[in-house]
Write a protein that holds these residues in place. Sequence first.
Motif, PDB file in Angstrom:
ATOM      1  N   GLY A  97      -0.268  19.972  -2.610  1.00 56.51           N
ATOM      2  CA  GLY A  97      -1.656  19.836  -2.215  1.00 56.51           C
ATOM      3  C   GLY A  97      -2.212  18.457  -2.530  1.00 56.51           C
ATOM      4  N   SER A  98      -3.360  18.143  -1.927  1.00 54.71           N
ATOM      5  CA  SER A  98      -3.957  16.827  -2.137  1.00 54.71           C
ATOM      6  C   SER A  98      -4.402  16.630  -3.592  1.00 54.71           C
ATOM      7  CB  SER A  98      -5.124  16.597  -1.182  1.00 54.71           C
ATOM      8  OG  SER A  98      -6.066  17.622  -1.303  1.00 54.71           O
ATOM      9  N   ASN A  99      -4.791  17.707  -4.275  1.00 57.34           N
ATOM     10  CA  ASN A  99      -5.143  17.575  -5.699  1.00 57.34           C
ATOM     11  C   ASN A  99      -3.936  17.152  -6.520  1.00 57.34           C
ATOM     12  OD1 ASN A  99      -7.864  18.157  -5.536  1.00 57.34           O
ATOM     13  ND2 ASN A  99      -7.576  20.350  -5.868  1.00 57.34           N
ATOM     14  N   THR A 100      -2.755  17.654  -6.163  1.00 57.56           N
ATOM     15  CA  THR A 100      -1.523  17.276  -6.859  1.00 57.56           C
ATOM     16  C   THR A 100      -1.252  15.791  -6.656  1.00 57.56           C
ATOM     17  OG1 THR A 100      -0.629  19.498  -6.599  1.00 57.56           O
ATOM     18  CG2 THR A 100       0.963  17.746  -7.012  1.00 57.56           C
ATOM     19  N   VAL A 101      -1.434  15.320  -5.427  1.00 62.29           N
ATOM     20  CA  VAL A 101      -1.235  13.895  -5.138  1.00 62.29           C
ATOM     21  C   VAL A 101      -2.226  13.058  -5.944  1.00 62.29           C
ATOM     22  CG1 VAL A 101      -1.346  12.114  -3.347  1.00 62.29           C
ATOM     23  CG2 VAL A 101      -0.298  14.331  -2.836  1.00 62.29           C
ATOM     24  N   ARG A 102      -3.498  13.478  -5.973  1.00 58.29           N
ATOM     25  CA  ARG A 102      -4.519  12.733  -6.723  1.00 58.29           C
ATOM     26  C   ARG A 102      -4.167  12.649  -8.201  1.00 58.29           C
ATOM     27  NH1 ARG A 102      -8.646  16.034  -4.264  1.00 58.29           N
ATOM     28  NH2 ARG A 102      -8.546  15.310  -2.136  1.00 58.29           N
ATOM     29  N   ARG A 103      -3.718  13.760  -8.766  1.00 56.58           N
ATOM     30  CA  ARG A 103      -3.364  13.753 -10.202  1.00 56.58           C
ATOM     31  C   ARG A 103      -2.154  12.871 -10.458  1.00 56.58           C
ATOM     32  NH1 ARG A 103      -4.183  19.457 -13.160  1.00 56.58           N
ATOM     33  NH2 ARG A 103      -3.987  18.073 -14.944  1.00 56.58           N
ATOM     34  N   ALA A 104      -1.192  12.871  -9.531  1.00 53.57           N
ATOM     35  CA  ALA A 104      -0.022  11.999  -9.669  1.00 53.57           C
ATOM     36  C   ALA A 104      -0.460  10.530  -9.630  1.00 53.57           C
ATOM     37  CB  ALA A 104       0.994  12.285  -8.570  1.00 53.57           C
ATOM     38  N   LEU A 105      -1.390  10.201  -8.727  1.00 54.83           N
ATOM     39  CA  LEU A 105      -1.888   8.822  -8.645  1.00 54.83           C
ATOM     40  C   LEU A 105      -2.663   8.447  -9.908  1.00 54.83           C
ATOM     41  CD1 LEU A 105      -2.970   8.675  -4.896  1.00 54.83           C
ATOM     42  CD2 LEU A 105      -0.997   7.554  -5.955  1.00 54.83           C
ATOM     43  N   ASP A 106      -3.385   9.413 -10.492  1.00 50.68           N
ATOM     44  CA  ASP A 106      -4.070   9.167 -11.774  1.00 50.68           C
ATOM     45  C   ASP A 106      -3.059   8.744 -12.836  1.00 50.68           C
ATOM     46  OD1 ASP A 106      -6.582   9.821 -10.796  1.00 50.68           O
ATOM     47  OD2 ASP A 106      -6.558  11.868 -11.602  1.00 50.68           O
ATOM     48  N   ILE A 107      -1.936   9.454 -12.891  1.00 47.43           N
ATOM     49  CA  ILE A 107      -0.885   9.144 -13.867  1.00 47.43           C
ATOM     50  C   ILE A 107      -0.339   7.738 -13.615  1.00 47.43           C
ATOM     51  CG2 ILE A 107       1.468   9.727 -14.599  1.00 47.43           C
ATOM     52  CD1 ILE A 107       0.681  12.703 -14.132  1.00 47.43           C
ATOM     53  N   LEU A 108      -0.094   7.399 -12.344  1.00 48.20           N
ATOM     54  CA  LEU A 108       0.435   6.070 -12.020  1.00 48.20           C
ATOM     55  C   LEU A 108      -0.567   4.978 -12.386  1.00 48.20           C
ATOM     56  CD1 LEU A 108       2.223   6.783  -8.630  1.00 48.20           C
ATOM     57  CD2 LEU A 108       3.246   6.536 -10.887  1.00 48.20           C
ATOM     58  N   ARG A 109      -1.867   5.261 -12.232  1.00 45.94           N
ATOM     59  CA  ARG A 109      -2.884   4.291 -12.659  1.00 45.94           C
ATOM     60  C   ARG A 109      -2.855   4.136 -14.178  1.00 45.94           C
ATOM     61  NH1 ARG A 109      -5.722   6.310  -8.265  1.00 45.94           N
ATOM     62  NH2 ARG A 109      -6.671   7.978  -9.467  1.00 45.94           N
TER      63      ARG A 109
ATOM     64  N   ARG B  42       0.856  -1.186   0.000  1.00 44.52           N
ATOM     65  CA  ARG B  42       0.000   0.000   0.000  1.00 44.52           C
ATOM     66  C   ARG B  42       0.892   1.236   0.000  1.00 44.52           C
ATOM     67  NH1 ARG B  42      -2.423   3.516   3.594  1.00 44.52           N
ATOM     68  NH2 ARG B  42      -4.562   4.068   3.091  1.00 44.52           N
ATOM     69  N   LEU B  43       0.546   2.204  -0.843  1.00 47.24           N
ATOM     70  CA  LEU B  43       1.273   3.474  -0.854  1.00 47.24           C
ATOM     71  C   LEU B  43       0.869   4.295   0.366  1.00 47.24           C
ATOM     72  CD1 LEU B  43       0.971   4.621  -4.584  1.00 47.24           C
ATOM     73  CD2 LEU B  43       2.932   3.585  -3.467  1.00 47.24           C
ATOM     74  N   PRO B  44       1.728   5.216   0.797  1.00 50.08           N
ATOM     75  CA  PRO B  44       1.321   6.120   1.880  1.00 50.08           C
ATOM     76  C   PRO B  44       0.055   6.868   1.458  1.00 50.08           C
ATOM     77  CG  PRO B  44       3.654   6.372   1.397  1.00 50.08           C
ATOM     78  CD  PRO B  44       3.080   5.479   0.334  1.00 50.08           C
ATOM     79  N   GLY B  45      -0.736   7.277   2.429  1.00 49.08           N
ATOM     80  CA  GLY B  45      -1.987   7.978   2.148  1.00 49.08           C
ATOM     81  C   GLY B  45      -1.763   9.333   1.507  1.00 49.08           C
ATOM     82  N   GLU B  46      -2.841   9.853   0.951  1.00 48.23           N
ATOM     83  CA  GLU B  46      -2.823  11.145   0.262  1.00 48.23           C
ATOM     84  C   GLU B  46      -2.267  12.258   1.155  1.00 48.23           C
ATOM     85  OE1 GLU B  46      -6.556  13.211  -1.248  1.00 48.23           O
ATOM     86  OE2 GLU B  46      -6.393  11.446  -2.551  1.00 48.23           O
ATOM     87  N   MET B  47      -2.740  12.306   2.393  1.00 51.65           N
ATOM     88  CA  MET B  47      -2.316  13.372   3.295  1.00 51.65           C
ATOM     89  C   MET B  47      -0.819  13.261   3.603  1.00 51.65           C
ATOM     90  SD  MET B  47      -3.636  14.426   7.112  1.00 51.65           S
ATOM     91  CE  MET B  47      -5.356  14.357   6.678  1.00 51.65           C
ATOM     92  N   LEU B  48      -0.351  12.030   3.817  1.00 47.89           N
ATOM     93  CA  LEU B  48       1.065  11.820   4.118  1.00 47.89           C
ATOM     94  C   LEU B  48       1.945  12.224   2.929  1.00 47.89           C
ATOM     95  CD1 LEU B  48       2.677  10.774   6.523  1.00 47.89           C
ATOM     96  CD2 LEU B  48       2.722   8.545   5.422  1.00 47.89           C
ATOM     97  N   LEU B  49       1.547  11.809   1.722  1.00 52.25           N
ATOM     98  CA  LEU B  49       2.314  12.176   0.521  1.00 52.25           C
ATOM     99  C   LEU B  49       2.297  13.693   0.334  1.00 52.25           C
ATOM    100  CD1 LEU B  49       1.211   9.374  -1.975  1.00 52.25           C
ATOM    101  CD2 LEU B  49       3.484   9.691  -0.996  1.00 52.25           C
ATOM    102  N   SER B  50       1.148  14.292   0.582  1.00 46.99           N
ATOM    103  CA  SER B  50       1.000  15.738   0.459  1.00 46.99           C
ATOM    104  C   SER B  50       1.986  16.456   1.386  1.00 46.99           C
ATOM    105  CB  SER B  50      -0.443  16.107   0.787  1.00 46.99           C
ATOM    106  OG  SER B  50      -0.624  17.486   0.760  1.00 46.99           O
ATOM    107  N   GLN B  51       2.065  15.992   2.636  1.00 49.85           N
ATOM    108  CA  GLN B  51       2.980  16.604   3.606  1.00 49.85           C
ATOM    109  C   GLN B  51       4.436  16.331   3.246  1.00 49.85           C
ATOM    110  OE1 GLN B  51       1.566  14.805   7.218  1.00 49.85           O
ATOM    111  NE2 GLN B  51      -0.052  16.315   7.508  1.00 49.85           N
ATOM    112  N   GLU B  52       4.727  15.087   2.868  1.00 50.26           N
ATOM    113  CA  GLU B  52       6.113  14.700   2.589  1.00 50.26           C
ATOM    114  C   GLU B  52       6.708  15.486   1.427  1.00 50.26           C
ATOM    115  OE1 GLU B  52       8.745  10.704   1.535  1.00 50.26           O
ATOM    116  OE2 GLU B  52       6.698  10.462   2.267  1.00 50.26           O
ATOM    117  N   TYR B  53       5.890  15.744   0.403  1.00 50.92           N
ATOM    118  CA  TYR B  53       6.399  16.418  -0.798  1.00 50.92           C
ATOM    119  C   TYR B  53       6.009  17.887  -0.873  1.00 50.92           C
ATOM    120  CZ  TYR B  53       7.960  11.858  -2.184  1.00 50.92           C
ATOM    121  OH  TYR B  53       8.605  10.641  -2.201  1.00 50.92           O
ATOM    122  N   GLY B  54       5.290  18.381   0.107  1.00 48.65           N
ATOM    123  CA  GLY B  54       4.933  19.793   0.152  1.00 48.65           C
ATOM    124  C   GLY B  54       4.024  20.229  -0.975  1.00 48.65           C
TER     125      GLY B  54
END
Length: 86
Positions: free
Chosen positions: A49-61, A35-47
């Motif tokens: 927003g959560s929309n950026t994380v969601r779009r990155a996950l869309d690309i990985l899908r 399991r990948l780290p959650g959206e909030m954790l990735l958001s904090q780790e990379y500085g």
Amino acid sequence: MTEKINPGAAAYHYEQLANILERKIRSGAFALGSRLPGEMLLSQEYGVGSNTVRRALDILRERKLVVTVRARGSFVVEELPGSSEG
């Protein structure tokens, strides 16, 4: 050591994050099936927003590197596409 998003780069932040996460998946830092780290954790780790994380996950899908299960999170696929190099 965590790779950083380069705010001055031409690539969008979500593209940079997708590439960083792909490198971590392909290097084994995120194990197959894990399991990948959650959206909030990735958001904090990379500085970012959560929309950026969601779009990155869309690309990985789209790259068939992760699957997302509703209410459970995103997981690395069991077998990487193009893993038979040569």
